[in-house]
Scaffold this motif. Structure first.
Motif, PDB file in Angstrom:
ATOM      1  N   ALA A   4      -3.441 -66.567 -56.744  1.00  0.00           N
ATOM      2  CA  ALA A   4      -4.841 -66.160 -56.609  1.00  0.00           C
ATOM      3  C   ALA A   4      -5.775 -67.110 -57.355  1.00  0.00           C
ATOM      4  O   ALA A   4      -6.996 -67.014 -57.204  1.00  0.00           O
ATOM      5  N   ASN A   5      -5.223 -68.007 -58.166  1.00  0.00           N
ATOM      6  CA  ASN A   5      -6.055 -68.970 -58.909  1.00  0.00           C
ATOM      7  C   ASN A   5      -7.277 -68.306 -59.549  1.00  0.00           C
ATOM      8  O   ASN A   5      -8.407 -68.782 -59.395  1.00  0.00           O
ATOM      9  N   GLU A   6      -7.063 -67.190 -60.223  1.00  0.00           N
ATOM     10  CA  GLU A   6      -8.112 -66.453 -60.958  1.00  0.00           C
ATOM     11  C   GLU A   6      -9.131 -65.803 -60.021  1.00  0.00           C
ATOM     12  O   GLU A   6     -10.216 -65.429 -60.446  1.00  0.00           O
ATOM     13  N   GLY A   7      -8.777 -65.659 -58.730  1.00  0.00           N
ATOM     14  CA  GLY A   7      -9.779 -65.288 -57.730  1.00  0.00           C
ATOM     15  C   GLY A   7     -10.132 -63.810 -57.633  1.00  0.00           C
ATOM     16  O   GLY A   7     -11.185 -63.481 -57.092  1.00  0.00           O
ATOM     17  N   TRP A   8      -9.277 -62.900 -58.136  1.00  0.00           N
ATOM     18  CA  TRP A   8      -9.620 -61.478 -58.020  1.00  0.00           C
ATOM     19  C   TRP A   8     -10.527 -61.086 -59.182  1.00  0.00           C
ATOM     20  O   TRP A   8     -10.263 -61.420 -60.332  1.00  0.00           O
ATOM     21  N   ARG A   9     -11.582 -60.326 -58.846  1.00  0.00           N
ATOM     22  CA  ARG A   9     -12.653 -60.186 -59.837  1.00  0.00           C
ATOM     23  C   ARG A   9     -12.343 -59.194 -60.949  1.00  0.00           C
ATOM     24  O   ARG A   9     -12.842 -59.325 -62.062  1.00  0.00           O
ATOM     25  N   ASP A  10     -11.519 -58.178 -60.656  1.00  0.00           N
ATOM     26  CA  ASP A  10     -11.216 -57.209 -61.714  1.00  0.00           C
ATOM     27  C   ASP A  10      -9.821 -56.622 -61.496  1.00  0.00           C
ATOM     28  O   ASP A  10      -9.189 -56.854 -60.467  1.00  0.00           O
ATOM     29  N   LYS A  11      -9.383 -55.815 -62.479  1.00  0.00           N
ATOM     30  CA  LYS A  11      -7.989 -55.353 -62.479  1.00  0.00           C
ATOM     31  C   LYS A  11      -7.706 -54.347 -61.365  1.00  0.00           C
ATOM     32  O   LYS A  11      -6.610 -54.338 -60.808  1.00  0.00           O
ATOM     33  N   THR A  12      -8.695 -53.520 -61.013  1.00  0.00           N
ATOM     34  CA  THR A  12      -8.401 -52.535 -59.959  1.00  0.00           C
ATOM     35  C   THR A  12      -8.279 -53.222 -58.596  1.00  0.00           C
ATOM     36  O   THR A  12      -7.413 -52.874 -57.794  1.00  0.00           O
ATOM     37  N   ALA A  42       2.899 -56.482 -51.932  1.00  0.00           N
ATOM     38  CA  ALA A  42       4.308 -56.125 -52.155  1.00  0.00           C
ATOM     39  C   ALA A  42       4.947 -55.585 -50.879  1.00  0.00           C
ATOM     40  O   ALA A  42       6.162 -55.643 -50.715  1.00  0.00           O
ATOM     41  N   THR A  43       4.129 -55.083 -49.962  1.00  0.00           N
ATOM     42  CA  THR A  43       4.664 -54.581 -48.688  1.00  0.00           C
ATOM     43  C   THR A  43       4.790 -55.696 -47.646  1.00  0.00           C
ATOM     44  O   THR A  43       5.243 -55.461 -46.529  1.00  0.00           O
ATOM     45  N   GLN A  44       4.380 -56.914 -48.006  1.00  0.00           N
ATOM     46  CA  GLN A  44       4.319 -58.027 -47.047  1.00  0.00           C
ATOM     47  C   GLN A  44       5.352 -59.119 -47.342  1.00  0.00           C
ATOM     48  O   GLN A  44       5.180 -60.263 -46.923  1.00  0.00           O
ATOM     49  N   GLY A  45       6.377 -58.791 -48.113  1.00  0.00           N
ATOM     50  CA  GLY A  45       7.401 -59.796 -48.405  1.00  0.00           C
ATOM     51  C   GLY A  45       6.938 -60.856 -49.381  1.00  0.00           C
ATOM     52  O   GLY A  45       7.411 -61.992 -49.358  1.00  0.00           O
ATOM     53  N   VAL A  46       5.992 -60.484 -50.261  1.00  0.00           N
ATOM     54  CA  VAL A  46       5.539 -61.408 -51.316  1.00  0.00           C
ATOM     55  C   VAL A  46       6.393 -61.146 -52.543  1.00  0.00           C
ATOM     56  O   VAL A  46       6.645 -59.999 -52.905  1.00  0.00           O
ATOM     57  N   GLU A  47       6.880 -62.217 -53.207  1.00  0.00           N
ATOM     58  CA  GLU A  47       7.818 -62.007 -54.315  1.00  0.00           C
ATOM     59  C   GLU A  47       7.206 -62.182 -55.697  1.00  0.00           C
ATOM     60  O   GLU A  47       7.780 -61.715 -56.680  1.00  0.00           O
ATOM     61  N   LEU A  48       6.072 -62.835 -55.814  1.00  0.00           N
ATOM     62  CA  LEU A  48       5.413 -62.925 -57.121  1.00  0.00           C
ATOM     63  C   LEU A  48       3.942 -63.286 -56.938  1.00  0.00           C
ATOM     64  O   LEU A  48       3.528 -63.749 -55.876  1.00  0.00           O
ATOM     65  N   ILE A  49       3.185 -63.083 -58.020  1.00  0.00           N
ATOM     66  CA  ILE A  49       1.739 -63.353 -58.001  1.00  0.00           C
ATOM     67  C   ILE A  49       1.407 -64.276 -59.165  1.00  0.00           C
ATOM     68  O   ILE A  49       1.764 -64.004 -60.313  1.00  0.00           O
ATOM     69  N   GLU A  50       0.705 -65.342 -58.863  1.00  0.00           N
ATOM     70  CA  GLU A  50       0.278 -66.268 -59.907  1.00  0.00           C
ATOM     71  C   GLU A  50      -1.190 -66.043 -60.233  1.00  0.00           C
ATOM     72  O   GLU A  50      -2.023 -65.933 -59.333  1.00  0.00           O
ATOM     73  N   GLN A  51      -1.478 -65.984 -61.490  1.00  0.00           N
ATOM     74  CA  GLN A  51      -2.836 -65.931 -62.062  1.00  0.00           C
ATOM     75  C   GLN A  51      -3.813 -65.074 -61.248  1.00  0.00           C
ATOM     76  O   GLN A  51      -4.744 -65.604 -60.625  1.00  0.00           O
ATOM     77  N   PRO A  52      -3.646 -63.741 -61.305  1.00  0.00           N
ATOM     78  CA  PRO A  52      -4.495 -62.857 -60.497  1.00  0.00           C
ATOM     79  C   PRO A  52      -5.986 -62.963 -60.831  1.00  0.00           C
ATOM     80  O   PRO A  52      -6.817 -63.030 -59.934  1.00  0.00           O
ATOM     81  N   MET A  53      -6.295 -62.936 -62.126  1.00  0.00           N
ATOM     82  CA  MET A  53      -7.714 -62.912 -62.539  1.00  0.00           C
ATOM     83  C   MET A  53      -7.977 -64.058 -63.504  1.00  0.00           C
ATOM     84  O   MET A  53      -7.091 -64.842 -63.811  1.00  0.00           O
ATOM     85  N   LYS A  54      -9.230 -64.117 -63.994  1.00  0.00           N
ATOM     86  CA  LYS A  54      -9.604 -65.189 -64.913  1.00  0.00           C
ATOM     87  C   LYS A  54      -8.650 -65.248 -66.105  1.00  0.00           C
ATOM     88  O   LYS A  54      -8.248 -64.222 -66.652  1.00  0.00           O
ATOM     89  N   ALA A  55      -8.320 -66.470 -66.487  1.00  0.00           N
ATOM     90  CA  ALA A  55      -7.359 -66.679 -67.572  1.00  0.00           C
ATOM     91  C   ALA A  55      -7.772 -65.947 -68.843  1.00  0.00           C
ATOM     92  O   ALA A  55      -6.928 -65.458 -69.586  1.00  0.00           O
ATOM     93  N   LYS A  56      -9.090 -65.839 -69.064  1.00  0.00           N
ATOM     94  CA  LYS A  56      -9.544 -65.223 -70.324  1.00  0.00           C
ATOM     95  C   LYS A  56      -9.423 -63.696 -70.308  1.00  0.00           C
ATOM     96  O   LYS A  56      -9.611 -63.059 -71.338  1.00  0.00           O
ATOM     97  N   PHE A  57      -9.073 -63.091 -69.159  1.00  0.00           N
ATOM     98  CA  PHE A  57      -8.944 -61.630 -69.066  1.00  0.00           C
ATOM     99  C   PHE A  57      -7.570 -61.167 -69.585  1.00  0.00           C
ATOM    100  O   PHE A  57      -6.757 -60.636 -68.831  1.00  0.00           O
ATOM    101  N   TRP A  58      -7.325 -61.352 -70.865  1.00  0.00           N
ATOM    102  CA  TRP A  58      -5.988 -61.015 -71.404  1.00  0.00           C
ATOM    103  C   TRP A  58      -5.707 -59.517 -71.324  1.00  0.00           C
ATOM    104  O   TRP A  58      -4.621 -59.102 -70.933  1.00  0.00           O
TER     105      TRP A  58
END
Ligand code: MG
Length: 369
Positions: free
Chosen positions: A208-216, A226-242
């Motif tokens: 997602a290269n930090e592309g999703w705006r929030d956690k929900t 997860a229902t589409q045969g995806v096995e992992l997710i890279e960097q869902p949101m901004k790096a600073k959103f620890w």
């Protein structure tokens, strides 16, 4: 045109490009040179941060006792590094090199003490020193480090953000890969995944290269992916959103891999709290030695590991391939996205990189074009 991470490529003027005109510095018995090369992309490349159609890499060579070691810098503006900052850092590093290139860990320790950041420049010097070492011992680096080259996982192939039709076309062009890495940017995500699913049932990884705006939003998308045969997710949101990533990690049905959230040596305690794994790139951590240190740390924390790359020459891919058998997920496809590669690197066989068996990093320089 906007560059990879929102920087205007107009800012990279021709004056920054030293076309095959090497700079040479160093002590009497050791010469370091570097030059910048412009690498045209096969497809204009779009990720969540922007679009571009070429990259500038810097090729470093270190000569000593008639042997030349090569290294590569592929600076990425996302981390505040450009061809110009790399050039500046290389000038400083060149003045620190000793007459004898063998004590690589000591050399890089000194460089790190005096120069902050500049990971791409450090990576290039670290690679060139290792290439020199391997060539002087007439052995591939992975032999010297006791790494079993046959244990390499298949590499993923990256598909940048595009229209559903173009994404389908790109997917059809790469049937040899056993796993695809799909770039999403929070806009037409489901439409793109459905378009891909219409043409392939290969496993997918999503970046997602930090592309999703929030956690929900991120959780909702990941649950669907997860229902589409995806096995992992890279960097869902901004790096600073620890904190948000830690929340997401507790709930996500898929493993979360930190990419933009890790540069340098990172903070492994914080990373382990917010992610299941890390994406190690030589250009983010400063070369092969720091990458090996990250692998040890991630193991100690029970985290999974991906070895990634920038869009870069096969020289950088050859370096990463030396240690790729040590990680869970291989994502070394940056050389497949460019034309006019100045080096020949690892061959690809049935979706797996073949770790070069030549001495050093095993990359061969092509004649200047
Ligand atoms: Mg990534």
């Amino acid at each position: 045109m906007m560059g990879d991470h929102g920087i205007s490529t107009d800012q990279i003027s021709l004056n920054d490009v030293i076309w095959f005109k090497p700079i040479s510095l160093g002590a009497m018995n050791l010469q370091i040179q570097w030059r910048q090369v412009r690498l045209p992309l096969i497809h204009a490349f779009t990720i969540a941060h922007g679009t571009s159609d070429f990259r500038i890499n810097t090729i470093v060579s270190i000569q000593h006792q008639g042997i030349t070691g090569f290294g590569l810098a592929a600076p990425n503006p996302r981390y505040g590094e450009t061809p110009t900052t790399t050039d500046q850092a290389l000038h400083r590093i060149a003045m620190m090199l000793p007459e004898n290139p063998l004590a690589i860990r000591s050399i890089m320790h000194k460089v790190n003490q005096h120069i902050e950041g500049a990971y791409a420049a450090k990576a290039a010097v670290d690679m060139a020193l290792h290439d020199w070492l391997g060539k002087s011992l007439d052995a591939p680096l992975h032999y010297i480090w006791g790494i079993d080259a046959t244990q390499i996982a298949p590499t993923s192939m990256t598909i940048g953000v595009d229209t559903p039709e173009k994404v389908q076309k790109k997917v059809r062009e790469v049937p040899q890969f056993k796993v695809l890495k799909i770039k999403l940017n929070g806009e037409r995500d489901r439409e793109l995944i459905q378009a891909i699913r219409d043409v392939t049932d290969q496993p997918l990884r999503v970046d997602a290269n930090e592309g999703w705006r929030d956690k929900t939003t991120a959780l909702k998308e990941i649950e669907w992916l997860a229902t589409q045969g995806v096995e992992l997710i890279e960097q869902p949101m901004k790096a600073k959103f620890w904190g948000e990533h830690a929340w997401l990690k507790e709930r996500s049905p898929l493993p979360l891999i930190a990419d933009e959230a890790l540069d340098g040596q990172g903070d492994m305690t914080a990373l382990a709290n917010a992610y299941h794994g890390i994406n190690i790139k030589l250009m983010k951590c400063g070369g092969l030695l720091p990458a090996m240190d990250l692998i040890s740390q991630a193991r100690a924390f029970g985290m999974s590991m991906m070895l990634g790359c920038m869009v870069e020459s096969s020289l950088g891919i050859a370096a990463a391939a030396q240690i790729a058998p040590l990680v869970d997920y291989v994502d070394l496809d940056g050389h497949l996205l460019i034309r006019d590669d100045p080096f020949l690197g690892p061959r690809l066989e049935k979706g797996r990189l073949q770790v070069p068996q030549r001495p050093g990093l095993g990359a061969l320089e092509r004649l200047a074009h």
